[in-house]
Design an enzyme around this catalytic site. Sequence first.
Site, short mmCIF file in Angstrom:
data_model
loop_
_atom_site.label_atom_id
_atom_site.label_comp_id
_atom_site.label_asym_id
_atom_site.label_seq_id
_atom_site.Cartn_x
_atom_site.Cartn_y
_atom_site.Cartn_z
NE ARG A 1 4.21 7.57 -6.91
CZ ARG A 1 3.39 6.71 -6.33
NH1 ARG A 1 2.86 6.50 -5.17
NH2 ARG A 1 3.04 5.32 -7.23
CD GLU B 1 6.36 1.11 -5.36
OE1 GLU B 1 6.39 1.75 -6.28
OE2 GLU B 1 5.82 -0.05 -5.32
CD GLU C 1 1.87 -0.17 -2.47
OE1 GLU C 1 1.71 -0.28 -3.55
OE2 GLU C 1 2.66 0.68 -1.74
C1 GAL Z 1 2.67 1.24 -5.84
C2 GAL Z 1 2.89 2.46 -5.14
C3 GAL Z 1 1.38 2.69 -4.57
C4 GAL Z 1 0.60 2.99 -5.69
C5 GAL Z 1 0.56 1.66 -6.29
C6 GAL Z 1 -0.47 1.46 -7.45
O1 GAL Z 1 3.81 1.00 -6.51
O2 GAL Z 1 3.63 2.37 -3.81
O3 GAL Z 1 1.83 4.10 -3.86
O4 GAL Z 1 0.93 3.92 -6.55
O5 GAL Z 1 1.67 1.33 -6.81
O6 GAL Z 1 -0.66 0.18 -7.69
#
Ligand code: GAL
Length: 674
Positions: free
Chosen positions: A112, A151, A306
């Site tokens: 991705r 991201e 996140e």
């Molecule tokens: C972030 C990403 C998420 C997931 C996460 C796991 O960097 O945006 O899709 O992969 O990390 O920690």
Amino acid sequence: MKPDFPVFLHGGDYNPDQWLDRPDILEADVCMMKKAHVNAVSLGIFSWSRLEPEEGVYDFGWLDGVMKRLTDAGISIALATPSGARPAWLAQKYPEVLRCGPDFQRMHFGERHNHCLTSPVYREKVRAIDAALADRYAKHPGVILWHIGNEFGGECRCPLCAEAFRGWLRNKYGTLADLNRRWWTDFWSHRYTAWEQIEPPSPAGDQCNPSMRVDWRRFVTSQVRSFIEMERDAVKAFNPALPVTANLMERFWDYDYFELAQAIDVVSWDCYPAWHGADDLQRAAEFAMNHDLMRSLKHKPFLMIESTPSLVNWKDVNKLKRPGMHLLSSMQAVAHGSQSVMMFQWRKGRGGSEAFHGAVVSHDGRDDTRVFRDVEQVGAALERLTPVLGEERKAEVCLLFDWENRWALDFAQMGRRGAMQYFDTCVRYYRALWERGIAVDLRDMSEATDLSGYRLVVAPMLFMFRNGMDERLRRYVEAGGTLLVTYLSGIVDADDLAFLGDAPHGLTDVLGLRAEELDTLYPGETNSLKLEGGVSVPVSRYCELPEDVSARVVGTYGEDFYAGHPCLTVNSFGQGKAWYLAAEPDTEQAMRTVLARVTEELGLTAALPETLPQGVVATGRGRAVFVQNYTAETQTLWLTDAWRDLITGDVRQGTAVLPPYGVWALMKADGEQA
Ligand code: GAL
Ligand code: ZN
């Protein structure tokens, strides 16, 4: 300050597309979300192959159902555009959407975040799915935000990108003669005689020209920015009022985030500290600075979109958050200006590379686990923190932090080549202020930066001066500001060409000295800085040697052939003061001592007036003060005034006990009605 949302958002990445054959699970999700005080989810981030199973054939039925269920339950939606990951049919039919790597070879389908953002086909396919989504959902009552892609990262060196780079250069330089002059191409006989000769810098070709590399980074930033703007415009066409975000990352240097932030309405970022390692306080300092950086990108509250409720699965060692840490680290984000605590991920999938990444709901499907209770606790706390939402974190101190400066330092073949540690150095200055409860904004050298409101500007390793930075710093000091510059400052211009004449460029009279030579120390080697009054602190990494010093000498080197030579100086200039620190304080204590000297007369405002135990930090957000214990020990504090802890409702005054990894969200007990 008007927040973007009426309440703190609590929730996270929700991937119902992985469970379409399990309506029971989709049903259970919403009930469990309510129990966990979840009020918002990021939806559809990687759903493209479900939304457009065949080119031009859309299937929104399943999403309609999911969104209805969420909205009926009062859970808001940050709806994603699916451009973070592409369907296989797209790569198969249009190979140009696949990136070419540093060796100029095209990648195959997979993974991705690896598309060619220049490809007109990719842009068109993304625009089409975005428009279809927006047509259907931009006015949906549950949608509060667009989450553009995921991201954004990396770069492509395909023929289309190379051509776009050349176009960008033509536009910037106009003539090859100008480019040759500003890229210093007479070095190693690299003069270009046709635009077609220029390729993206790469290990397979040229990566020794710093000016070219800085331009490549600027170009890549502008490509990504225009891609995000394309997506933004595609969705905004259907409802201009709905804000957009794009989630940013920590320690990500490939694009200039100050510039990318211009393309979005709300900054959001993904926050994954590795807690419980050697030094939690250092980790906390770094992430405090990350939060302040995100707040500073648009100078307004941001979203922590996140974080993990427990552990990640992509570090070498994936450790659990100790009891208390989920609340503590969540409150840290809020203290620094976040409008949310969002997590990756709501529920663990059964397969794929993230099946064992932490989630609110694990494979056991239970809502009575430790992690679930931690999440419930944070959700309940956020509901009680609504009074903090409109509070603004205000700073008297500005740390100059600039992406282009970072690039120039990284690409410079000098000093500790390849290990200039610009970011980590900035964290060290930041930490010494943060530990004292002093708020810090981060600003870059773009024209929009206005230093006039700050009482102190700290500019570590400001190697590149661009947009007239020397003039702006001069005016700032002249008008009464206090400035701290360090070794390695004012060496190159915006073309990454060395300034001719004395360094730091344009500031020698402001500082009352010129920097003549730079000594680099081996790892583990130290010198010392002997301060007026007898205190001596170790210094390491770099020792610069100032000459013609008319500034007041506050400290001198202790050893080597430059023993007795000035190392810390201060110069009165106009109404203000300009400090110069020629070497890097080696320890945290050394840094504290030096910064205490620099800030002595300023009387900077701290979040709490009381002296706190080592490992306990107070962070101010308007009228709220978050007291955070980053140690595994119980800490006893003294609070002179009466404060109400918004999380528990308790009034705290006098002797107060903070548990291991404990946190309080304090507001003045009598200020609640304000
Ligand atoms: C972030 C990403 C998420 C997931 C996460 C796991 O960097 O945006 O899709 O992969 O990390 O920690
Ligand atoms: Zn490309």
